[in-house]
Design an enzyme around this catalytic site. Structure first.
Site, mmCIF file in Angstrom:
data_model
loop_
_atom_site.group_PDB
_atom_site.id
_atom_site.type_symbol
_atom_site.label_atom_id
_atom_site.label_comp_id
_atom_site.label_asym_id
_atom_site.label_seq_id
_atom_site.Cartn_x
_atom_site.Cartn_y
_atom_site.Cartn_z
ATOM 1 N N TYR A 164 0.838 -1.194 0.000
ATOM 2 C CA TYR A 164 0.000 0.000 0.000
ATOM 3 C C TYR A 164 0.881 1.255 0.000
ATOM 4 O O TYR A 164 1.915 1.288 0.691
ATOM 5 C CB TYR A 164 -0.894 0.033 1.245
ATOM 6 N N HIS A 208 -6.022 1.902 -1.313
ATOM 7 C CA HIS A 208 -6.051 0.557 -1.853
ATOM 8 C C HIS A 208 -4.616 0.122 -2.155
ATOM 9 O O HIS A 208 -3.724 0.947 -2.366
ATOM 10 C CB HIS A 208 -6.894 0.488 -3.126
ATOM 11 N N LYS A 256 -4.116 -4.252 -9.935
ATOM 12 C CA LYS A 256 -2.881 -4.102 -9.187
ATOM 13 C C LYS A 256 -1.724 -4.554 -10.063
ATOM 14 O O LYS A 256 -1.896 -5.391 -10.956
ATOM 15 C CB LYS A 256 -2.902 -4.904 -7.882
#
Length: 298
Positions: A235, A243, A274
């Site tokens: 993070y 997020h 991601k």
């Protein structure tokens, strides 16, 4: 990874020492000040306990806080953690025998109380049943002696119930304790629980810790990424506000990685929005990062 932000270490103030309680191999934090201390150092952990007023919900959890092995190792390395002594349950057979005797006494007292309550409930049920059936008989009786016979029969039934009533132990309601300082297992089960992770080698643990320490030193917050097939979720700030941007996977520089595995983790990272990081610790203490992003089939 040249654009990763770096976190400046605070000088002149040493972090407070937190007390780590161990349940087999699991490092737990119970005190509120310890949770605040590790949070101020950028260590997140996982809350495991239930809230006192709403114990059955699992949306919001409370103490204790379970630390990652790398988080505990980082605290120990910075002299910021100490192991709290075990509770009185492991002090010997005398303490255990006293607890057993106290438990048996509580069970005996509870059995007597529940037996009296069950007998009282049975008498009330008998009175209601017989009163309704004898009301018509007493109304039809024109003589007082016959009404007295009905009352005498009722008293006889109640006395017979008091003498013959037996409350079975199988019907005893037992209160289960939901808060304990620790758990006990047989030696075989304890040996399994004391293992750090099945199949993990010291080399793998060292690589994970080296990656964790390097990323934490850059200012990132890290949590477990087991549900995403990685080692850490990375993070850019506190997980309560941000997020995760990266899924970190620790691999050694000389490790062979299957092309299908690379495609799988890249596709997974794309689906959850991601970037996948292949983190390879070097011999000089640094970490080499390789980012993977899914761009589609050619």
């Amino acid at each position: 990874m040249a654009d990763l932000p770096c976190e400046k270490e605070k000088e002149g103030s040493s972090p407070p020492v937190v007390g780590v309680s161990r349940c087999d191999s699991a490092p737990l934090l119970w005190r509120v000040q310890d949770l605040r201390a590790v949070r101020s150092q950028g260590l997140v952990g996982v809350l495991l306990g239930s809230l006192p007023r709403t114990p059955r919900q699992n949306g919001r959890l409370g103490r204790p806080l379970l630390l990652l092995p790398e988080e505990e190792q980082l605290l120990v390395e910075h002299h910021g953690a100490t192991t709290t002594p075990p509770g009185p349950q492991g002090e010997g057979g005398v303490e255990l025998s006293q607890q057993v005797a106290l438990y048996e006494e509580e069970q005996r007292r509870s059995f007597e109380e529940q037996s009296a309550l069950a007998l009282q409930e049975r008498k009330l049920a008998l009175l209601r049943a017989m009163s309704s059936s004898h009301t018509g008989k007493k109304a039809s009786c024109h003589h007082d002696d016959r009404a007295e016979d009905v009352d005498e029969a009722l008293r006889g039934r109640l006395e017979a119930l008091s003498q013959s009533f037996s409350f079975p132990r199988s019907a005893l309601a037992v209160q289960l304790s939901t808060a304990r300082a620790g758990l006990t297992y047989c030696p075989e089960a304890r040996a399994v629980l004391q293992a750090v992770e099945p199949g993990w080698s010291d080399r793998c643990c060292n690589a994970r810790y080296q990656v964790f320490r390097e990323l934490r030193g850059r200012g990132f917050y890290l949590t477990s990424a087991g549900k995403f097939g990685g080692d850490f979720l990375v993070y850019p700030g506190d997980p309560l506000r941000f997020h995760a941007h990266f899924i970190a996977i620790c691999v050694s520089l000389d490790e062979d990685v299957s092309l299908l595995d690379l495609l799988a983790v890249a596709r997974l990272g794309s689906n959850v929005k991601k970037t996948v990081l292949l983190c390879s610790p070097g011999t000089d203490g640094g970490v080499m990062y390789t980012s993977l992003q899914w761009s589609g089939m050619v």
